[in-house]
Every structure is written in C-alpha cells, then in structure tokens.
Write a protein that holds these residues in place. Structure first.
Motif, PDB file in Angstrom:
ATOM      1  N   ILE A  72       0.846  -1.195   0.000  1.00  0.00           N
ATOM      2  CA  ILE A  72       0.000   0.000   0.000  1.00  0.00           C
ATOM      3  C   ILE A  72       0.879   1.240   0.000  1.00  0.00           C
ATOM      4  N   THR A  73       0.621   2.136  -0.938  1.00  0.00           N
ATOM      5  CA  THR A  73       1.399   3.376  -1.040  1.00  0.00           C
ATOM      6  C   THR A  73       0.599   4.616  -0.668  1.00  0.00           C
ATOM      7  N   ARG A  85     -19.727   6.629  -4.856  1.00  0.00           N
ATOM      8  CA  ARG A  85     -19.350   5.573  -5.779  1.00  0.00           C
ATOM      9  C   ARG A  85     -18.231   6.074  -6.714  1.00  0.00           C
ATOM     10  N   GLY A  86     -17.124   5.326  -6.780  1.00  0.00           N
ATOM     11  CA  GLY A  86     -16.006   5.683  -7.627  1.00  0.00           C
ATOM     12  C   GLY A  86     -14.896   6.439  -6.931  1.00  0.00           C
ATOM     13  N   ASP A  87     -15.105   6.847  -5.660  1.00  0.00           N
ATOM     14  CA  ASP A  87     -14.040   7.546  -4.934  1.00  0.00           C
ATOM     15  C   ASP A  87     -12.884   6.607  -4.633  1.00  0.00           C
ATOM     16  N   VAL A  88     -11.645   7.118  -4.744  1.00  0.00           N
ATOM     17  CA  VAL A  88     -10.450   6.318  -4.473  1.00  0.00           C
ATOM     18  C   VAL A  88     -10.262   6.177  -2.964  1.00  0.00           C
ATOM     19  N   LEU A  89     -10.082   4.945  -2.505  1.00  0.00           N
ATOM     20  CA  LEU A  89      -9.900   4.662  -1.084  1.00  0.00           C
ATOM     21  C   LEU A  89      -8.431   4.394  -0.745  1.00  0.00           C
ATOM     22  N   MET A  90      -7.784   3.523  -1.513  1.00  0.00           N
ATOM     23  CA  MET A  90      -6.384   3.171  -1.297  1.00  0.00           C
ATOM     24  C   MET A  90      -5.722   2.867  -2.624  1.00  0.00           C
ATOM     25  N   GLN A  91      -4.376   2.879  -2.614  1.00  0.00           N
ATOM     26  CA  GLN A  91      -3.622   2.566  -3.814  1.00  0.00           C
ATOM     27  C   GLN A  91      -2.440   1.669  -3.466  1.00  0.00           C
ATOM     28  N   LEU A  92      -2.127   0.749  -4.399  1.00  0.00           N
ATOM     29  CA  LEU A  92      -0.964  -0.114  -4.277  1.00  0.00           C
ATOM     30  C   LEU A  92       0.156   0.404  -5.171  1.00  0.00           C
ATOM     31  N   ASP A  93       1.373  -0.059  -4.906  1.00  0.00           N
ATOM     32  CA  ASP A  93       2.499   0.230  -5.783  1.00  0.00           C
ATOM     33  C   ASP A  93       2.261  -0.500  -7.110  1.00  0.00           C
ATOM     34  N   PRO A  94       2.080   0.232  -8.232  1.00  0.00           N
ATOM     35  CA  PRO A  94       1.709  -0.414  -9.496  1.00  0.00           C
ATOM     36  C   PRO A  94       2.889  -0.865 -10.345  1.00  0.00           C
ATOM     37  N   GLN A  95       4.118  -0.700  -9.860  1.00  0.00           N
ATOM     38  CA  GLN A  95       5.277  -0.939 -10.714  1.00  0.00           C
ATOM     39  C   GLN A  95       5.319  -2.378 -11.228  1.00  0.00           C
ATOM     40  N   ASP A  96       5.195  -3.342 -10.332  1.00  0.00           N
ATOM     41  CA  ASP A  96       5.247  -4.747 -10.756  1.00  0.00           C
ATOM     42  C   ASP A  96       4.101  -5.082 -11.697  1.00  0.00           C
ATOM     43  N   ASN A 165      -5.707  -5.384 -16.888  1.00  0.00           N
ATOM     44  CA  ASN A 165      -6.738  -5.203 -15.862  1.00  0.00           C
ATOM     45  C   ASN A 165      -6.134  -5.222 -14.466  1.00  0.00           C
ATOM     46  N   GLN A 166      -5.182  -6.125 -14.234  1.00  0.00           N
ATOM     47  CA  GLN A 166      -4.543  -6.197 -12.921  1.00  0.00           C
ATOM     48  C   GLN A 166      -3.810  -4.911 -12.585  1.00  0.00           C
ATOM     49  N   ALA A 167      -3.239  -4.268 -13.584  1.00  0.00           N
ATOM     50  CA  ALA A 167      -2.591  -2.975 -13.341  1.00  0.00           C
ATOM     51  C   ALA A 167      -3.609  -1.946 -12.866  1.00  0.00           C
ATOM     52  N   GLY A 168      -4.839  -2.050 -13.372  1.00  0.00           N
ATOM     53  CA  GLY A 168      -5.886  -1.142 -12.919  1.00  0.00           C
ATOM     54  C   GLY A 168      -6.398  -1.471 -11.532  1.00  0.00           C
ATOM     55  N   TYR A 169      -6.215  -2.720 -11.095  1.00  0.00           N
ATOM     56  CA  TYR A 169      -6.665  -3.126  -9.765  1.00  0.00           C
ATOM     57  C   TYR A 169      -5.781  -2.563  -8.659  1.00  0.00           C
ATOM     58  N   ALA A 170      -4.706  -1.881  -8.995  1.00  0.00           N
ATOM     59  CA  ALA A 170      -3.851  -1.286  -7.971  1.00  0.00           C
ATOM     60  C   ALA A 170      -4.547  -0.127  -7.267  1.00  0.00           C
ATOM     61  N   ASP A 184      -8.596  -1.255   7.949  1.00  0.00           N
ATOM     62  CA  ASP A 184      -7.888  -2.426   8.468  1.00  0.00           C
ATOM     63  C   ASP A 184      -6.461  -2.558   7.948  1.00  0.00           C
ATOM     64  N   ALA A 185      -5.944  -1.572   7.210  1.00  0.00           N
ATOM     65  CA  ALA A 185      -4.580  -1.635   6.697  1.00  0.00           C
ATOM     66  C   ALA A 185      -4.039  -0.216   6.576  1.00  0.00           C
ATOM     67  N   GLU A 186      -2.724  -0.086   6.646  1.00  0.00           N
ATOM     68  CA  GLU A 186      -2.082   1.218   6.593  1.00  0.00           C
ATOM     69  C   GLU A 186      -1.047   1.260   5.481  1.00  0.00           C
ATOM     70  N   VAL A 187      -0.562   2.468   5.214  1.00  0.00           N
ATOM     71  CA  VAL A 187       0.456   2.674   4.185  1.00  0.00           C
ATOM     72  C   VAL A 187       1.733   1.924   4.571  1.00  0.00           C
ATOM     73  N   GLY A 188       2.323   1.244   3.582  1.00  0.00           N
ATOM     74  CA  GLY A 188       3.518   0.458   3.819  1.00  0.00           C
ATOM     75  C   GLY A 188       3.253  -1.005   4.088  1.00  0.00           C
ATOM     76  N   GLN A 189       2.006  -1.353   4.343  1.00  0.00           N
ATOM     77  CA  GLN A 189       1.652  -2.741   4.617  1.00  0.00           C
ATOM     78  C   GLN A 189       1.476  -3.510   3.314  1.00  0.00           C
ATOM     79  N   VAL A 190       1.979  -4.734   3.288  1.00  0.00           N
ATOM     80  CA  VAL A 190       1.820  -5.603   2.128  1.00  0.00           C
ATOM     81  C   VAL A 190       0.589  -6.473   2.356  1.00  0.00           C
ATOM     82  N   VAL A 191      -0.339  -6.423   1.420  1.00  0.00           N
ATOM     83  CA  VAL A 191      -1.591  -7.155   1.564  1.00  0.00           C
ATOM     84  C   VAL A 191      -1.691  -8.214   0.481  1.00  0.00           C
ATOM     85  N   THR A 192      -2.493  -9.221   0.777  1.00  0.00           N
ATOM     86  CA  THR A 192      -2.739 -10.305  -0.171  1.00  0.00           C
ATOM     87  C   THR A 192      -4.068 -10.069  -0.880  1.00  0.00           C
TER      88      THR A 192
END
Length: 362
Positions: A72-73, A85-96, A165-170, A184-192
C-alpha cells in the motif's frame, strides 16, 4: 432383713419396672401437614412485554479488498469519511503490475509477428500450388501453421488484457455511497488479494441488533408490535420490524441475535447509537399463567402440584412460552384448579397440606 426394708425394696423394684415399660412404648406417629402457598388458576389474555438493549448498525456493510496483492502506497480516507461511488480509497504500488502488463504486450507483439510470417508463407505456397510446383500436403501444413500462429495471437491478447486489468486493480475505489466504518490496513503494509482493508457502510438502511435469551426467541419472533427508542432521544418512538432471527446462539453470550429494521428516512439515527427495543403483544385466545416457582421437574417431565381435598397430586403440564416472569401453560391444567406456588419442591404425592392465607381450596 426386716419386713419393712423388704417391703420398701419391693416397692422400688415395682416402680422401676413400671418406668421401663412406659419408656419402651413407641411414640404415636402424626401425619405431617406442610404449609404451602397456592393460587387458583384462571384463563386470560397473556401479554408479552419485553425490552432489550441494542446497537444501531448498517444493514449493508461492504468489506472492500484489493483484487491483487502488493504494498500500500496511499490511503485516501479515514474512519468516518463520507464516500461516493467511484471515490479512491487506497492505492498499491503499481510498478510490478505495469511490468507484467508490458511483458504481456511484448508476448502479443511476438505472437503477431509469427502469425504474419505464417500467413505470408501460406499465401506464397498457395501460389506455388496453383502452378503445381508443390503438393497439397505442403499447403495443408502451411495452413495449419498459420492457424496455430493465430491461436497464439489470441492467447497472447487475452493474457495482455488480463495483465492490463490487474494494473488497474492497484487502485481501490468504493462501489457504494456511504461512510467508512473501519480501516484495516495502513500505508507500507503488504496485503494479499482478497484481504479486507476498508469497510464502507450504506446509510440508507439501518437496523437495531439485540441479543435475546433462548427461552424468549420463539415468542418474540411472532410479535408484530415492536418499537425502538434511542438512548440519546428517548422521547421519540420509532416503529420497528423483526427482519432476521439468527438460527444459532452466539458462542460467547449464548444469546440469539435479532435484527430489527427501522424506517430508512428516520432522522437522527446514527451508527453506533444505543437503542432500546420493546416487544408488546396479547394472545388471541385465553391462556393459563403460573409463576415459575410452581413448576416441578421429575424424570424429565414438567408438572405442577394440584390441591384436592387437602392433599396434593402431581399433574404433568406443557409449557407454551413465557410472559414476563411467569410461564404460559397450554395443557395439563384447567381454570379453577388450585396449584402450589411456593414449597412445591418439598412435597410428595398424597401429602396433606395447609394453605397459607389468603387462598383456600374448596
């Protein structure tokens, strides 16, 4: 020994023998009469009036999660934030994910190149076949090679779309309009993938969740007159309706969860508020009610002691529910009978009893 002494000794022996004979007689047994408190049974309308404390909760609450794993970034919301509806809640590092999409695109381009080469060869050999320079078997092989190359292009294209599509799921966006109830999660945490990170509740429908003892579940399930009062505003009475009754008891409290829905347009009801839910109803037909102290358990059978002619007899009864602190009887007892309400556990069949004032059996 003189005659006077002999007479005195004989008299003493006779008196002692008389005393012994008197002590050897068994005392006469008297029948024990036990005092009891009783009541005369009467049939009437039975009211169900119960009140339970509960909490205001949303009827619909979504546990949102990323569809892909990663770090999580960014976190864009806090608890209590209103979202649409459509508001951004969280973002992942999309590089990979972007690298995977680029790899999928490269595989697609390579497959397209092989397909174009196979198509060119197929056309060239078809021209040679028209001049009868090659056999039909060669043409069939080239056609098959072209079709295989086209299938590889289709597979590569599908893979590229999936990776894109997976790149958009970030980016995690809200799919409902509501309020954030938990993060339930914070910035810097790796989630599954699939692990909940944000909870969003809809505000259009709310309900009161209460815990009910197992002896009242069946009775309250049928009650239609349900009212709700908020602890913050007890003067306002809100109509409620039993929406759901849990089929199993809570393992910690051993109570059954009941959800009571309230009107969606009700003002001033906020999530987490404390509420009192009241159930009120009257039975359609007259019922006999006795206090819990009148019941006796013997060999798994529930009974009451009925007083007749100054003695008691045991009468098995069937319980149909509860009304406050009393028990409703559906069979085994009739109006006009006198039953013991205090001291029932100390009696035995046929025992004589004395009725405490102010009740007497006729």
């Amino acid at each position: 020994m003189s005659a006077s002494k002999f007479a005195r000794r004989a008299f003493a022996l006779a008196a002692f023998a008389t005393l012994l004979s008197a002590c050897s007689k068994a005392p006469e047994k008297t029948e024990e009469i036990r005092p009891v408190r009783t009541m005369t049974l009467a049939a009437g309308s039975v009211g169900v009036n119960a009140e339970f404390s509960g909490e205001v909760k949303p009827r619909f609450e979504s546990r949102l999660a990323f569809r892909v794993g990663g770090k999580i970034t960014a976190r864009k919301v806090d608890v209590g934030s209103a979202v649409k509806r459509g508001d951004v809640l969280m973002q992942l590092d999309p590089q990979d994910l972007k690298l995977s999409a680029a790899q999928g695109l490269a595989n697609l381009r390579a497959a397209e190149t092989n397909r174009d080469l196979a198509r060119a060869e197929m056309k060239r050999y078809q021209e040679l076949r028209s001049k009868n320079f090659v056999s039909q078997a060669v043409i069939d092989a080239k056609v098959s090679a072209y079709k295989a190359a086209q299938a590889s292009v289709d597979a590569a294209q599908a893979g590229y779309r999936g990776q894109s599509n997976q790149a958009g799921y970030a980016t995690l966006v809200s799919d409902i309009e509501g309020v954030v109830t938990a993060v339930d999660a914070e910035v810097g945490q790796v989630v599954t993938p699939g692990a909940p990170v944000v909870r969003v509740a809809r505000l259009d429908e709310k309900e009161i969740v209460i815990g009910v003892p197992e002896d009242k579940v069946d009775t309250l399930r049928k009650v239609a007159d349900v009212t709700v009062r908020l602890w913050a505003n007890p003067g306002v009475v809100i109509p409620g309706k039993v929406r759901e009754v849990s089929p199993v008891a809570d393992p910690a409290t051993r109570t059954y969860q009941i959800k009571v829905s309230i009107p969606a347009a009700q003002q001033g009801v906020k999530l987490g508020m404390t509420a009192q839910v009241q159930f009120s109803s009257n039975s359609a037909s007259p019922r006999i009610v006795v206090p819990l102290s009148a019941l006796v358990q013997e060999k798994g059978v529930t009974s009451v002691w009925v007083v007749e002619n100054g003695a008691v007899r045991m009468a098995p009864v069937q319980i149909g529910g509860v009304s406050g602190n009393d028990v409703v009887l559906v069979s085994g007892a009739a109006p006009g009978q006198v039953v013991v309400t205090a001291g029932a556990n100390l009696l035995k069949a046929g025992q004589k009893v004395k009725l405490m004032p102010a009740e007497a059996a006729k």
